[in-house]
Motif scaffolding. Structure first.
Motif, PDB file in Angstrom:
ATOM      1  N   ILE A 127      57.296  56.602  30.004  1.00 25.59           N
ATOM      2  CA  ILE A 127      58.275  56.995  28.994  1.00 25.59           C
ATOM      3  C   ILE A 127      57.762  58.197  28.206  1.00 25.59           C
ATOM      4  O   ILE A 127      58.529  59.120  27.877  1.00 25.59           O
ATOM      5  CB  ILE A 127      58.571  55.809  28.050  1.00 25.59           C
ATOM      6  CG1 ILE A 127      59.237  54.668  28.829  1.00 25.59           C
ATOM      7  CG2 ILE A 127      59.451  56.244  26.893  1.00 25.59           C
ATOM      8  CD1 ILE A 127      60.556  55.033  29.480  1.00 25.59           C
ATOM      9  N   LYS A 128      56.466  58.233  27.942  1.00 24.50           N
ATOM     10  CA  LYS A 128      55.882  59.379  27.249  1.00 24.50           C
ATOM     11  C   LYS A 128      56.023  60.646  28.087  1.00 24.50           C
ATOM     12  O   LYS A 128      56.319  61.736  27.562  1.00 24.50           O
ATOM     13  CB  LYS A 128      54.415  59.112  26.946  1.00 24.50           C
ATOM     14  CG  LYS A 128      53.716  60.237  26.185  1.00 24.50           C
ATOM     15  CD  LYS A 128      52.256  59.888  25.909  1.00 24.50           C
ATOM     16  CE  LYS A 128      51.561  61.031  25.162  1.00 24.50           C
ATOM     17  NZ  LYS A 128      50.133  60.713  24.890  1.00 24.50           N
ATOM     18  N   ILE A 137      67.643  56.050  28.907  1.00 23.06           N
ATOM     19  CA  ILE A 137      66.822  55.017  29.542  1.00 23.06           C
ATOM     20  C   ILE A 137      66.225  54.116  28.474  1.00 23.06           C
ATOM     21  O   ILE A 137      65.676  54.585  27.472  1.00 23.06           O
ATOM     22  CB  ILE A 137      65.711  55.656  30.392  1.00 23.06           C
ATOM     23  CG1 ILE A 137      66.317  56.288  31.653  1.00 23.06           C
ATOM     24  CG2 ILE A 137      64.648  54.624  30.780  1.00 23.06           C
ATOM     25  CD1 ILE A 137      65.317  57.039  32.497  1.00 23.06           C
ATOM     26  N   ILE A 138      66.348  52.806  28.700  1.00 22.18           N
ATOM     27  CA  ILE A 138      65.773  51.806  27.804  1.00 22.18           C
ATOM     28  C   ILE A 138      64.986  50.813  28.646  1.00 22.18           C
ATOM     29  O   ILE A 138      65.511  50.258  29.609  1.00 22.18           O
ATOM     30  CB  ILE A 138      66.867  51.056  27.017  1.00 22.18           C
ATOM     31  CG1 ILE A 138      67.716  52.028  26.192  1.00 22.18           C
ATOM     32  CG2 ILE A 138      66.245  49.996  26.114  1.00 22.18           C
ATOM     33  CD1 ILE A 138      68.921  51.379  25.535  1.00 22.18           C
ATOM     34  N   VAL A 139      63.723  50.580  28.281  1.00 18.23           N
ATOM     35  CA  VAL A 139      62.869  49.653  29.035  1.00 18.23           C
ATOM     36  C   VAL A 139      62.364  48.563  28.095  1.00 18.23           C
ATOM     37  O   VAL A 139      61.806  48.854  27.033  1.00 18.23           O
ATOM     38  CB  VAL A 139      61.683  50.376  29.680  1.00 18.23           C
ATOM     39  CG1 VAL A 139      60.798  49.373  30.428  1.00 18.23           C
ATOM     40  CG2 VAL A 139      62.155  51.469  30.623  1.00 18.23           C
ATOM     41  N   CYS A 141      60.990  52.789  25.106  1.00 17.06           N
ATOM     42  CA  CYS A 141      60.279  51.652  25.679  1.00 17.06           C
ATOM     43  C   CYS A 141      59.947  50.680  24.552  1.00 17.06           C
ATOM     44  O   CYS A 141      59.462  51.080  23.482  1.00 17.06           O
ATOM     45  CB  CYS A 141      58.994  52.126  26.361  1.00 17.06           C
ATOM     46  SG  CYS A 141      57.946  50.805  26.980  1.00 17.06           S
ATOM     47  N   PHE A 142      60.224  49.403  24.789  1.00 15.77           N
ATOM     48  CA  PHE A 142      59.896  48.350  23.832  1.00 15.77           C
ATOM     49  C   PHE A 142      58.834  47.461  24.461  1.00 15.77           C
ATOM     50  O   PHE A 142      59.082  46.797  25.466  1.00 15.77           O
ATOM     51  CB  PHE A 142      61.142  47.534  23.487  1.00 15.77           C
ATOM     52  CG  PHE A 142      62.172  48.302  22.710  1.00 15.77           C
ATOM     53  CD1 PHE A 142      62.200  48.234  21.329  1.00 15.77           C
ATOM     54  CD2 PHE A 142      63.100  49.102  23.364  1.00 15.77           C
ATOM     55  CE1 PHE A 142      63.157  48.947  20.604  1.00 15.77           C
ATOM     56  CE2 PHE A 142      64.046  49.819  22.652  1.00 15.77           C
ATOM     57  CZ  PHE A 142      64.081  49.741  21.266  1.00 15.77           C
ATOM     58  N   GLN A 143      57.619  47.450  23.855  1.00 11.73           N
ATOM     59  CA  GLN A 143      56.524  46.675  24.414  1.00 11.73           C
ATOM     60  C   GLN A 143      55.993  45.682  23.379  1.00 11.73           C
ATOM     61  O   GLN A 143      56.271  45.793  22.192  1.00 11.73           O
ATOM     62  CB  GLN A 143      55.405  47.578  24.911  1.00 11.73           C
ATOM     63  CG  GLN A 143      54.738  48.402  23.829  1.00 11.73           C
ATOM     64  CD  GLN A 143      53.641  49.293  24.383  1.00 11.73           C
ATOM     65  OE1 GLN A 143      53.629  49.618  25.572  1.00 11.73           O
ATOM     66  NE2 GLN A 143      52.698  49.676  23.543  1.00 11.73           N
TER      67      GLN A 143
END
Length: 588
Positions: free
Chosen positions: A407-408, A394-396, A429-431
């Protein structure tokens, strides 16, 4: 000897169509009947909706969090216990050797080849015609029907499996509503409907109708001469005959021998009889005449079997419009045991089980106003995807910084949009460092290009979510990279989900429309505005347009609503429920 061509039809949703679109479906189905010079038998067969195969699929697939898995299985079990039924639609066309001038008792290899060739011609013609409409038709081996729907039982005689009762339709109202069998299939119980349609010779039909016209005129004149003035019923029949003759003379319609047999069935006599009484009440309300073949029940049950010739021959003359009004392919069905449940059909509660990796491309777009439930539903899909596909990555891409806790919880890693890791774990996750800054957009576009390169070298199943995708769609380079990624991602088992506030963020651009055309799945949550570009591009009906303004959200109901479309597979208004564990993980 008789061989059967068999076709399974995936239904459409007439209720979400405009009147013009529904008329188009009717015309297409009528064309299927008109072009056939052979019998076409249509069966709508209901069975209990069983989610057990799906539960078996999920068995031992829990990972990350056992309580998430157990809660989802309880949710599936609740749906399975709600006495839901599913309808499967089949078309068969029988090819009999004796009917084609062969000696049925002497079937050499050449004769068998001729039979098989004729079966193939018919099934190919039917599937080609239906697949041009809002339907999906697939040829199946006739043996599948034989094993699934054989051995019908006579009235109130148990075979150890179920009880059955049957009806024969004997009279129709002057105007039949399109898809009228759907009213019967929605009776509380299991109903099978068989429509047996055989072309009639037009010249012989005209001769028969002319003789009937002469007889009706003679009877009307006789009654008037005897002082009886009540000839309304006879004159109504005469008008119907004149109408048929006119349509046949102008070649506007074709004539058919048309028979409809209906069977109710249940595990016990009480449920069978209850469904039977509801069926009769509904037929009376619709103005449709019927009779119960008390002394021919076993023969009527054979007529409801897809691999039995009709032993009753209780046919009536019908023209194309009336025969095509029996369009039954508008029910909800589940024909797979993998994937995830995206929601429940608002009309009948049927779970919407879809495996996006079985679509022709595994991509999906979610649209909806702020607070409509689109992000919540995206998170539900991520949690269920972990259960349904244990090996999934999974990539967000998260410009709103709303996914890192989820994601954590999945033991994943959170990065900034400036990071460029070459290898990613199970969940990433990329924020952004700060929300709402315009300089984030070029960095997000660069990140998308990087992730495109990373996933293109990875053949494991990957689910990518790009939230606030309208930020990227508004930039030409962003649209270009997204389109290229979506087009090529299928080859690497990468499923891309775009989440945006409005589909208009894409439909206003040529590249955006091209991008959406590569995505079979669409989910529309409540909208504040529906542009004409959206209506035209997605061919939204008037009802769907109204729904987009009125769909419920999680803030004003215990569930949110959406219109879900999957090209060639699904068109439904759904309710979205989260399990308690899903809700807790999403809201933490």
């Amino acid at each position: 000897m008789t061989q059967y061509g068999a076709i399974q039809v995936t239904p459409t949703n007439l209720e979400l169509m405009t009147e013009k679109e529904a008329l188009g479906v009717h015309q297409n189905f009528k064309q299927v009947l008109n072009q056939a010079d052979y019998p076409i038998n249509i069966y709508s067969l209901q069975r209990d909706l069983e989610l057990q195969p799906y539960a078996e699929y999920l068995k031992d697939r829990f990972s990350i969090r056992r309580e998430l898995w157990e809660d989802y299985l309880r949710y599936c079990s609740r749906l399975n216990d709600e006495s839901l039924v599913t309808t499967e639609h089949y078309i068969t066309t029988p090819v009999t050797a004796s009917g084609r001038g062969f000696l049925a008792s002497v079937l050499d290899s050449e004769t068998r080849e001729d039979l098989e060739s004729e079966v193939q011609r018919r099934t190919q013609q039917i599937t080609d015609s239906l697949n041009t409409a809002n339907l999906s038709a697939t040829e199946i081996p006739a043996e599948e029907l034989e094993t699934s729907h054989s051995n019908p039982t006579p009235r109130y005689v148990s075979t150890g499996q179920e009880y059955r009762r049957a009806l024969i339709i004997t009279e129709y109202p002057s105007q039949l509503e399109l898809a009228w069998p759907l009213e019967l299939l929605r009776v509380d119980g299991k109903i099978d409907v068989a429509q047996l349609i055989k072309p009639r010779d037009s010249a012989n039909t005209v001769s028969t109708l002319n003789r009937l016209k002469e007889k009706l005129n003679a009877e009307i004149n006789s009654r008037l001469a005897s002082g009886f003035l009540d000839t309304n019923e006879l004159e109504s029949k005469l008008d119907a005959v004149d109408w048929m003759l006119d349509k046949l003379a102008n070649r506007e319609q074709q004539a058919f021998d048309y028979a409809v047999y209906i069977s109710t069935h249940a595990d016990n006599k009480e449920d069978c009889n209850q469904a039977f009484q509801q069926l009769k009440s509904r037929l009376k309300r619709m103005g449709i005449g019927f009779e119960e073949p008390v002394f021919r029940t076993d023969q009527a049950q054979k007529a409801c079997n897809p691999l039995q010739l009709d032993p009753l021959q209780e046919t009536q003359l019908q023209l194309s419009d009336s025969a095509a009004a029996g369009f039954p392919f508008a029910t909800r069905t589940i024909n797979q045991s993998s994937g995830i449940i995206y929601g429940e059909d608002q009309y009948d509660g049927t779970p919407i089980l879809q495996d996006r990796f079985q679509w022709h491309a595994p991509h999906l777009a979610r649209f909806g106003a702020t607070g409509s439930g689109k992000t919540f539903h995206t998170k539900i899909e991520l949690l269920r995807a972990i259960l349904a596909y244990p090996d999934i990555q999974i990539i967000v891409i998260d410009p709103k910084n709303e996914y890192h806790n989820l994601i954590k919880a999945l033991n994943g890693q959170t990065y900034t949009v400036q990071d460029r890791p070459e290898k990613l774990g199970k969940a990433s996750c990329f924020q952004v460092t700060s929300r709402g800054q315009s300089e984030n957009i070029p960095e997000i576009i660069d990140l998308i290009e990087h992730l495109y390169q990373v996933t293109s070298q990875n053949d494991r199943r990957t689910l990518v979510v790009a939230d606030e995708a309208h930020n990227v769609s508004g930039v030409g380079r962003g649209r270009e990279i997204l389109t290229r990624w979506v087009r090529e991602a299928r080859d690497t088992s990468t499923a891309i989900t775009l989440v945006s506030q409005s589909a208009n963020d894409f439909t206003q651009y040529t590249e955006g429309r091209t991008l959406l055309d590569q995505m079979p799945g669409k989910l529309f949550f409540r909208h504040e505005r529906v542009s004409q570009e959206m209506i035209d591009h997605f061919q939204l009906s008037e009802q769907e347009e109204i729904d987009l303004y009125d769909l419920k959200t999680g803030t004003d109901a215990q569930y949110s609503e959406a219109v879900m479309k999957v090209s060639g597979r699904l068109d439904a208004k759904i309710r979205v429920h989260a399990t308690p564990t899903e809700h807790r993980l999403i809201e933490q």
